[in-house]
Design an enzyme around this catalytic site. Structure first.
Site, PDB file in Angstrom:
ATOM      1  N   ARG A   1     -31.765  96.725 -18.172  1.00 49.57           N
ATOM      2  CA  ARG A   1     -32.554  95.944 -17.214  1.00 49.57           C
ATOM      3  C   ARG A   1     -34.060  96.104 -17.441  1.00 49.57           C
ATOM      4  NH1 ARG A   1     -29.025  96.869 -11.694  1.00 49.57           N
ATOM      5  NH2 ARG A   1     -27.762  95.017 -11.982  1.00 49.57           N
TER       6      ARG A   1
ATOM      7  N   LYS B   1     -10.509  94.927  -7.596  1.00 50.69           N
ATOM      8  CA  LYS B   1     -10.139  94.284  -6.340  1.00 50.69           C
ATOM      9  C   LYS B   1     -10.149  92.775  -6.393  1.00 50.69           C
ATOM     10  CE  LYS B   1     -10.817  97.649  -2.906  1.00 50.69           C
ATOM     11  NZ  LYS B   1     -11.368  97.931  -1.591  1.00 50.69           N
TER      12      LYS B   1
ATOM     13  N   GLY C   1     -21.254  94.520 -13.904  1.00 48.62           N
ATOM     14  CA  GLY C   1     -21.530  95.884 -14.355  1.00 48.62           C
ATOM     15  C   GLY C   1     -20.527  96.446 -15.339  1.00 48.62           C
TER      16      GLY C   1
ATOM     17  N   GLY D   1     -23.077  90.881  -8.659  1.00 49.87           N
ATOM     18  CA  GLY D   1     -22.889  90.111  -7.427  1.00 49.87           C
ATOM     19  C   GLY D   1     -23.625  88.780  -7.464  1.00 49.87           C
TER      20      GLY D   1
END
Ligand code: AMP
Length: 397
Positions: free
Chosen positions: A37, A199, A355, A378
């Site tokens: 980043r 998930k 990620g 996200g």
């Protein structure tokens, strides 16, 4: 008018407040373990200082509760300074009442990094007074933090309103949006999405919206077992979200209606515990014995998925196919990384984001063999779901 790029802006003599995403992983010795980043933010910084502007960087790091030395931006300042070969002004008092004086006296070409914005609870609250204080540091606002673009915080969103006519998206943010648009309006088919991870609940919306544009939907990782069970399979003690069985069934039906080729694993590497020391074995994915759990996709699935990827022209990958952090369950994820890279070499367009999938592609040294690696998890999912990102909206003139 939409949002504007910094490309044609002349920053000479300007103070420029840049929201970057320096929320980087640190180990116990406060060493940065992945500086992607930071490196990705360099083109924007270099353009501005190269033109004689002053750069004031701001970011959050982790989730501190108030001032906490363990979450200081200091290691980032040191690392950034090494990458740029230039001094980066940082002290723990920055951001404080005297910050404005310090910043206003910096010579052209200087770079300052503010202390962790999340030391202040006003940041996540989107507090207008705090945003105003930040805005007083600079003449121009640039957002280059794609990873936090889905958050309506002070530094990502509220602050922009104080820069009418003087707010821009940095090169990184621009690049991210450009590449995600390429996915959303994919011209080259077959288009294959590979969605994995633990998930299903966090990926339902993106799976639904992608089902309108993809030809093949490969689902792996722990989340695949909720689908396998919803279709009547026996999944032992694999990861399951009971309350998502109905929605999984609906998604399967919807994909059939839309003619999407839904590819679930047909076999799995199973283990008797969630551990690299567990006993392992092989099973059909829908007939896992009691007491055993699926922790990776099996060889049959790898072969089938790889074949689909090899025949794809557009590929989107988010989420690992197994517990790739453990040696025994890495093969599915590693194979998908290799297949995606080789399809890209053949001419396919590929975007990898989120990620864990980025960690995987880095682990296998394939990051520069795919078309684009997104820095946002996200934010990327929300964009692909068709949601408006507050930080992007705030840049609109
Ligand atoms: P997510 O944050 O939802 O993308 O999930 C990433 C995590 O999913 C990684 O840490 C993987 O180890 C984990 N994962 C992948 N496959 C499985 C699996 N079959 N069972 C349990 N966890 C898994």
């Amino acid at each position: 008018m939409g949002i504007r790029s910094i490309e044609n802006v002349d920053f000479r003599g300007k103070r420029v407040l840049i929201r970057v995403d320096y929320n980087v992983p640190l180990n116990q010795n406060q060493e940065i373990t992945d500086d992607t980043r930071i490196r990705e933010s360099l083109p924007t910084i270099e353009k501005i200082i190269g033109q004689g502007g002053v750069v004031i960087l701001m970011s959050h790091l982790g989730r501190p509760k108030g001032h906490d030395i363990n979450f200081s931006m200091m290691p980032v300042a040191i690392h950034l300074s090494q990458l740029l070969g230039k001094n980066v002004i940082f002290d723990r008092e920055l951001f404080s009442p005297r910050t404005k004086d310090v910043i206003h006296n910096l010579p052209p070409g200087s770079i300052a990094l503010l202390e962790n914005l999340r030391y202040y609870k006003q940041e996540t609250a989107g507090d207008p007074d705090f945003a105003k204080q930040l805005s007083e540091l600079a003449d121009i606002y640039v957002n280059d933090a794609f990873g936090t673009a889905h958050r309506a915080h002070c530094s990502t969103t509220t602050v922009a309103q104080f820069f009418p006519g003087n707010k821009y998206c940095g090169f990184l943010l621009e690049n991210e949006l450009h590449n995600l648009e390429k996915i959303l309006h994919a011209e080259k088919h077959p288009f294959t999405a590979i969605i994995g991870g633990a998930k299903v609940s966090s990926k339902i919306d993106v799976i639904k919206s992608l089902s309108n544009i993809v030809d093949n939907m490969i689902i792996g990782g722990g989340m695949a077992f909720t689908f396998v069970k919803a279709l009547g399979g026996k999944v032992g003690s694999s990861l399951i979200e009971e309350d998502k069985l109905d929605i999984a069934q609906e998604i399967v039906a919807e994909m059939m209606r839309k003619g999407v080729n839904l590819c679930l694993p047909t076999d799995a590497v199973i283990a008797d515990a969630f551990s690299n020391d567990a006993q392992t074995g092989w099973s059909e994915a829908d007939n896992i014995p009691d007491g055993w759990m699926g922790l990776d996709i099996g060889q049959k699935s790898i072969k089938r998925f790889a074949d689909i990827i090899n025949h794809s022209e557009t590929i989107l990958w988010n989420g690992p196919l197994g517990v790739f952090e453990m040696e025994k369950f890495k093969q599915g994820t590693k194979s998908m990384a290799i297949s995606t890279a080789s399809a890209t070499i053949r001419g396919a367009y590929s975007l990898v984001g989120g990620g864990d999938s980025v960690a995987a592609i880095n682990k296998y040294n394939l990051a520069d063999q795919v078309s684009y690696v997104s820095t946002g998890g996200g934010a990327m999912l929300e964009y692909l779901e068709g949601k408006e990102l507050p930080a992007v909206k705030a840049l609109e003139e």
